[in-house]
Design a protein around this motif. Structure first.
Motif, PDB file in Angstrom:
ATOM      1  N   LEU A  79       0.820  -1.217   0.000  1.00  0.00           N
ATOM      2  CA  LEU A  79       0.000   0.000   0.000  1.00  0.00           C
ATOM      3  C   LEU A  79       0.849   1.258   0.000  1.00  0.00           C
ATOM      4  O   LEU A  79       0.481   2.269  -0.570  1.00  0.00           O
ATOM      5  CB  LEU A  79      -0.902   0.029   1.241  1.00  0.00           C
ATOM      6  N   ARG A  80       2.016   1.161   0.703  1.00  0.00           N
ATOM      7  CA  ARG A  80       2.863   2.338   0.854  1.00  0.00           C
ATOM      8  C   ARG A  80       3.258   2.970  -0.471  1.00  0.00           C
ATOM      9  O   ARG A  80       3.362   4.178  -0.570  1.00  0.00           O
ATOM     10  CB  ARG A  80       4.146   1.985   1.622  1.00  0.00           C
ATOM     11  N   ALA A 118      -5.665   0.712   5.310  1.00  0.00           N
ATOM     12  CA  ALA A 118      -5.269   2.061   4.905  1.00  0.00           C
ATOM     13  C   ALA A 118      -5.716   3.073   5.968  1.00  0.00           C
ATOM     14  O   ALA A 118      -4.996   4.032   6.265  1.00  0.00           O
ATOM     15  CB  ALA A 118      -5.882   2.408   3.545  1.00  0.00           C
ATOM     16  N   LEU A 148      -2.561   5.641   5.684  1.00  0.00           N
ATOM     17  CA  LEU A 148      -2.315   5.732   4.238  1.00  0.00           C
ATOM     18  C   LEU A 148      -3.571   6.128   3.472  1.00  0.00           C
ATOM     19  O   LEU A 148      -3.510   6.504   2.298  1.00  0.00           O
ATOM     20  CB  LEU A 148      -1.780   4.398   3.704  1.00  0.00           C
ATOM     21  N   ILE A 149      -4.724   6.057   4.143  1.00  0.00           N
ATOM     22  CA  ILE A 149      -5.964   6.450   3.500  1.00  0.00           C
ATOM     23  C   ILE A 149      -5.930   7.934   3.089  1.00  0.00           C
ATOM     24  O   ILE A 149      -6.624   8.333   2.155  1.00  0.00           O
ATOM     25  CB  ILE A 149      -7.193   6.191   4.426  1.00  0.00           C
ATOM     26  N   ILE A 205      -4.158   8.073  -0.287  1.00  0.00           N
ATOM     27  CA  ILE A 205      -4.970   7.277  -1.217  1.00  0.00           C
ATOM     28  C   ILE A 205      -6.289   8.006  -1.501  1.00  0.00           C
ATOM     29  O   ILE A 205      -6.703   8.156  -2.652  1.00  0.00           O
ATOM     30  CB  ILE A 205      -5.249   5.858  -0.662  1.00  0.00           C
TER      31      ILE A 205
END
Ligand code: C2E
Ligand code: MG
Ligand code: MG
Ligand code: MG
Length: 292
Positions: free
Chosen positions: A31-32, A81, A86-87, A90
């Motif tokens: 995800l990063r 996330a 991280l959301i 994103i």
């Protein structure tokens, strides 16, 4: 905790736990850099007016094409996330991409529709949310009225005063708000009255057995009537069958979204649907000018 007991206690983890921890780490690692590596795509699911049968909007739904694991559902990574923060990047990518896409359709002369974007709690609570939304609109040149944010009850109820404040700021900009998955979270009816929203979205868990479950029918009817009494529109998600659709139409639901009409689609297929719809409208209006 097993971790504190030393490595010889590795068997403390069940096979399942072990896999899920590992899986989580792999996902998190991926995800990063998924935004930078351009591994996300947006699909767009049409929202249809139950009276006219016309598409009036789409909902942007994220998909992750992982180089090794293939397509990963948002149900598997949005939570992670959220947890990891991280959301925020994103979600910003989603917002900007969706605004740009909607503006591209408009610029191409397609019938104007609204774009709905899901916003998760962490993203909504983030300090600069309102600023980020304003920036995405400015950069894409999309009119604020063509953007809707879908939020959940639990998100709003986490910090009612702050959430309502932000919602008011967004509304003042011209952005619409809807409550997603309505009925699955907790919100008091008196709080609902103070939300500056325009639409309630009936969760698909109440729609799936709508044809033959009297409880779900009662819930759907109650939500529709509540929405209308509060001057809100109401949309049902997850509509898959004609029977569900008929029930909703007969009970005065305004809009629907679901596989019955269309699955989430890549941009080109949305464009084709909008073009076909536009042609039908001109024909219906007796406007043949366009076809000469
Ligand atoms: P949601 O916002 O409630 O979206 C509806 C989900 O139901 C979508 O799943 C959609 O593909 C699916 N769906 C639509 N029609 C039908 C139907 O007729 N039958 C059934 N069984 N399902 C239907 P999806 O795309 O897997 O997304 C799941 C959830 O992930 C979304 O639920 C939303 O909470 C979250 N999500 C998706 N994209 C984003 C995003 O860009 N940002 C954030 N924060 N969350 C997202
Ligand atoms: Mg949604
Ligand atoms: Mg929903
Ligand atoms: Mg839902």
């Amino acid at each position: 905790r097993a971790k504190d007991m030393g490595s010889n206690n590795f068997q403390f983890y069940t096979r399942e736990m072990n896999e899920s921890v590992e899986e989580k780490l792999v996902l998190l690692e991926g995800l990063r850099n998924a935004v930078d590596e351009q591994q996300f795509r947006l699909l767009y699911q049409p929202k249809v007016d139950l009276r006219s049968g016309l598409i009036f909007g789409v909902e942007a739904l994220i998909r992750w094409h992982h180089p090794e694991h293939g397509m990963i559902s948002p149900l598997r990574f949005i939570g992670l996330a959220e947890e990891s923060g991280l959301i925020v990047p994103i979600g910003e990518w989603v917002l900007r991409t969706a605004c740009r896409q909607n503006m591209a359709w408009r610029a191409a002369g397609l019938p104007p529709i609204s774009m709905s974007v899901n916003v998760s709690p962490r993203q909504f609570q983030e300090m600069r949310l309102v600023e980020r939304v304003a920036q995405a609109l400015a950069d894409s040149a999309l009119p604020a009225g063509a953007l809707e944010l879908e939020v959940t009850e639990s998100l709003i109820m986490r910090d009612l005063a702050q959430s309502v404040g932000k919602m008011r700021e967004l509304k003042a900009m011209g952005v619409s708000l809807s409550i997603d998955d309505f009925g699955t979270g907790y919100s008091s009816l008196s709080a609902l009255k103070s939300f500056p929203i325009s639409t309630l979205k009936i969760d698909k868990s109440f729609v799936s057995e709508l044809a033959d479950n009297p409880d779900d029918q009662a819930i759907a009817m109650a939500v529709i009537s509540l929405a209308h009494k509060l001057n809100l529109r109401v949309i049902a998600e997850g509509v898959e069958t004609e029977q569900q659709c008929r029930f909703l139409r007969e009970n005065d639901c305004d809009e629907m979204q679901g596989y019955l009409f269309s699955r989430p689609l890549p941009p080109g297929e949305v464009e084709a649907l909008l073009l076909a719809q536009d042609a039908r409208c001109h024909l219906a209006a007796g406007d043949t000018e366009k076809f000469h």
